[in-house]
Design a protein around this motif. Structure first.
Motif, short mmCIF file in Angstrom:
data_model
loop_
_atom_site.label_atom_id
_atom_site.label_comp_id
_atom_site.label_asym_id
_atom_site.label_seq_id
_atom_site.Cartn_x
_atom_site.Cartn_y
_atom_site.Cartn_z
N GLN A 1 0.38 -1.28 -0.10
CA GLN A 1 -0.09 -0.04 -0.04
C GLN A 1 0.95 1.34 0.35
O GLN A 1 1.07 2.61 0.67
CB GLN A 1 -0.95 -0.07 0.94
CG GLN A 1 -2.04 -1.26 1.27
CD GLN A 1 -2.81 -1.36 2.20
OE1 GLN A 1 -2.52 -0.45 3.36
NE2 GLN A 1 -4.23 -1.26 2.13
N ILE A 2 1.34 1.27 -0.72
CA ILE A 2 2.22 2.20 -0.89
C ILE A 2 2.91 3.03 -2.44
O ILE A 2 3.38 2.42 -3.00
CB ILE A 2 4.27 2.31 -0.58
CG1 ILE A 2 4.54 1.78 0.48
CG2 ILE A 2 5.01 3.32 -1.15
CD1 ILE A 2 5.78 1.24 1.03
N LYS A 3 3.20 4.09 -2.46
CA LYS A 3 2.33 4.69 -3.97
C LYS A 3 3.96 5.66 -4.04
O LYS A 3 4.10 6.57 -3.18
CB LYS A 3 1.21 5.49 -4.00
CG LYS A 3 0.14 5.09 -3.99
CD LYS A 3 -0.93 6.08 -4.46
CE LYS A 3 -2.53 5.29 -4.70
NZ LYS A 3 -3.40 6.22 -4.74
N GLN A 4 4.52 5.29 -5.33
CA GLN A 4 5.68 5.31 -5.32
C GLN A 4 6.35 5.73 -6.58
O GLN A 4 5.65 5.68 -8.16
CB GLN A 4 6.92 4.89 -4.67
CG GLN A 4 7.58 5.00 -3.40
CD GLN A 4 7.82 6.26 -3.25
OE1 GLN A 4 8.56 7.49 -3.77
NE2 GLN A 4 8.43 6.37 -1.94
N LYS A 5 6.95 7.00 -7.31
CA LYS A 5 7.28 7.27 -8.48
C LYS A 5 8.65 6.22 -8.71
O LYS A 5 9.47 5.85 -7.77
CB LYS A 5 8.11 8.55 -9.02
CG LYS A 5 9.23 8.95 -9.86
CD LYS A 5 9.42 9.94 -9.31
CE LYS A 5 10.51 10.12 -11.58
NZ LYS A 5 11.08 11.61 -11.43
N LEU A 6 8.72 5.14 -9.83
CA LEU A 6 9.59 4.32 -10.04
C LEU A 6 9.90 5.07 -11.31
O LEU A 6 9.82 4.99 -12.12
CB LEU A 6 8.86 3.12 -10.28
CG LEU A 6 7.60 2.26 -9.05
CD1 LEU A 6 6.90 0.65 -10.19
CD2 LEU A 6 8.72 2.11 -8.46
N ILE A 7 11.29 4.58 -11.08
CA ILE A 7 12.48 4.98 -12.24
C ILE A 7 12.30 3.45 -12.86
O ILE A 7 13.75 2.69 -12.19
CB ILE A 7 13.82 5.67 -12.38
CG1 ILE A 7 13.17 7.38 -11.53
CG2 ILE A 7 15.09 5.79 -13.10
CD1 ILE A 7 13.74 7.82 -10.83
N ARG A 8 12.55 2.76 -14.29
CA ARG A 8 13.09 1.48 -14.97
C ARG A 8 14.86 1.27 -14.69
O ARG A 8 15.19 2.49 -15.26
CB ARG A 8 12.84 1.40 -16.04
CG ARG A 8 13.70 -0.17 -16.38
CD ARG A 8 12.56 -0.36 -17.56
NE ARG A 8 12.87 -1.72 -18.54
CZ ARG A 8 12.11 -2.77 -17.84
NH1 ARG A 8 11.68 -2.64 -17.34
NH2 ARG A 8 13.03 -3.71 -18.30
N TYR A 9 15.86 0.86 -14.14
CA TYR A 9 17.18 0.69 -14.40
C TYR A 9 17.22 -0.64 -14.07
O TYR A 9 17.48 -2.07 -13.09
CB TYR A 9 17.85 1.23 -12.91
CG TYR A 9 18.84 1.56 -12.87
CD1 TYR A 9 19.73 2.49 -14.18
CD2 TYR A 9 19.37 0.41 -12.37
CE1 TYR A 9 21.21 2.43 -13.55
CE2 TYR A 9 21.16 0.43 -12.32
CZ TYR A 9 22.30 1.24 -13.76
OH TYR A 9 23.31 1.47 -13.59
N ASP A 10 18.20 -0.95 -15.38
CA ASP A 10 17.80 -2.48 -15.41
C ASP A 10 19.19 -2.48 -15.69
O ASP A 10 20.88 -1.18 -16.48
CB ASP A 10 17.02 -3.37 -16.34
CG ASP A 10 17.20 -2.88 -17.76
OD1 ASP A 10 18.25 -2.15 -18.01
OD2 ASP A 10 16.29 -2.70 -18.10
N ASP A 11 20.04 -3.52 -16.62
CA ASP A 11 21.61 -3.79 -16.60
C ASP A 11 21.81 -3.14 -18.79
O ASP A 11 22.80 -2.65 -18.94
CB ASP A 11 21.75 -5.72 -16.94
CG ASP A 11 21.91 -6.26 -15.84
OD1 ASP A 11 22.58 -5.56 -14.97
OD2 ASP A 11 22.16 -7.20 -16.06
N HIS A 12 20.37 -2.89 -19.01
CA HIS A 12 20.65 -2.27 -20.28
C HIS A 12 20.21 -1.05 -20.33
O HIS A 12 20.49 0.16 -20.95
CB HIS A 12 19.60 -2.43 -21.36
CG HIS A 12 19.86 -4.01 -21.14
ND1 HIS A 12 21.05 -4.71 -22.00
CD2 HIS A 12 18.87 -5.45 -21.03
CE1 HIS A 12 20.50 -6.41 -22.26
NE2 HIS A 12 19.73 -6.46 -21.43
N ALA A 13 20.41 -0.61 -18.33
CA ALA A 13 19.44 1.32 -18.21
C ALA A 13 21.16 2.72 -19.15
O ALA A 13 22.35 1.82 -18.79
CB ALA A 13 19.41 1.46 -17.14
#
Length: 275
Positions: free
Chosen positions: A52-64
């Motif tokens: 029950q948490i609302k957050q801004k998500l930033i995609r960060y993976d091996d291809h970032a």
């Protein structure tokens, strides 16, 4: 009420299967940061929804891209930012090394929150020496590269911990049996989930078991260090029968002898009886 978090990068371990393994500190941190950098926004989104948490998500993976990394670090220099992987502890066979290194180089505070790790859990379940171990991540998918990697690990005086996928398990066990003969191996799978399993034995015995019971899920392999007693297999007949399904009696006996350390002639005589 939790105290506000200072600016910086917060490495947050998340559950590897059982959502009940999330820590109170992890929940407070995920709630208190300005954004969460994650491998897959869909997977992390489900976890945050459960919490029950609302957050801004930033995609960060091996291809970032480098630009994405710079954006995360610029934000972390002024506000708290969390880094999570899809499951377990970030950086352990997961993205994050470059981000943490760059953060330290730029003077951005880095805080790590301990939590679930499949490698550590498998090590504690296997019943193999745990005073010294080496985590080597995933073995290569190609056979030659896989065997080369195992040869490079053969002289390491420590228990080995590896990750593997279910479709490659049989090939990995076969390579381990040939390159690290006689070593006891533990297959830990579906950790923290309903069908959790940790099965130990020789590579031949494990190959026979999983041929009859195809595995699913994420897998951790734990391999005894050199010099440990060879794996004791309680049902040698099962090993021989499995080998006889594809090999001649002499070949089956040689394969089981190499894996278990037992006398080949004795095994050959038993193989002839079983045919």
């Amino acid at each position: 009420m939790d105290a506000p978090l200072s600016p910086g990068l917060y490495i947050v371990a998340t559950p590897i299967g059982n959502l009940g393994d999330i820590t109170l500190r992890a929940i407070a941190t995920l709630r208190g940061v300005a954004a969460v950098a994650c491998e897959d926004t869909r997977i992390t989104g489900k976890l945050l929804h459960y919490l029950q948490i609302k957050q801004k998500l930033i995609r960060y993976d091996d291809h970032a891209s480098e630009a994405t990394r710079d954006h995360i670090l610029a934000l972390a220099s002024e506000q708290p930012v969390a880094l999570v992987s899809d499951a377990g502890t970030p950086l352990i066979s997961d993205p994050g090394f470059k981000l943490v290194r760059a953060a330290r180089e730029r003077g951005v505070s880095v805080t790590s929150l301990p939590g679930p790790s499949a490698a550590i859990m498998a090590l504690t379940l296997a019943g193999l020496p745990s005073d010294r171990f080496l985590f080597a991540g995933f073995l290569p998918s190609k056979d030659k590269a896989r065997r080369d990697a195992l040869r490079g690990l053969a002289s390491v005086e420590a228990t080995l911990v590896l990750y593997e996928t279910a479709p490659r398990l049989a090939d990995a066990l076969a390579a381990i049996g040939e390159e690290l003969p006689g070593r006891e191996v533990a297959v830990a799978r579906e950790l923290t989930k309903r069908f959790e399993e940790c099965r130990t034995g020789s590579t031949a015995g494990l190959i026979a078991h999983y041929a009859a019971n195809p595995p699913k899920g994420e897998i951790a392999l734990v391999i005894a260090p050199p010099g440990e007693p060879a794996a004791v297999e309680h049902d040698i007949d099962a090993l021989l029968r499995a080998a006889l399904a594809t090999d001649k009696a002499s070949q089956a006996a040689a394969a089981v002898a190499k894996t278990t350390g037992l006398d080949r002639k004795v095994l050959y005589a038993r193989a002839l009886e079983l045919k």
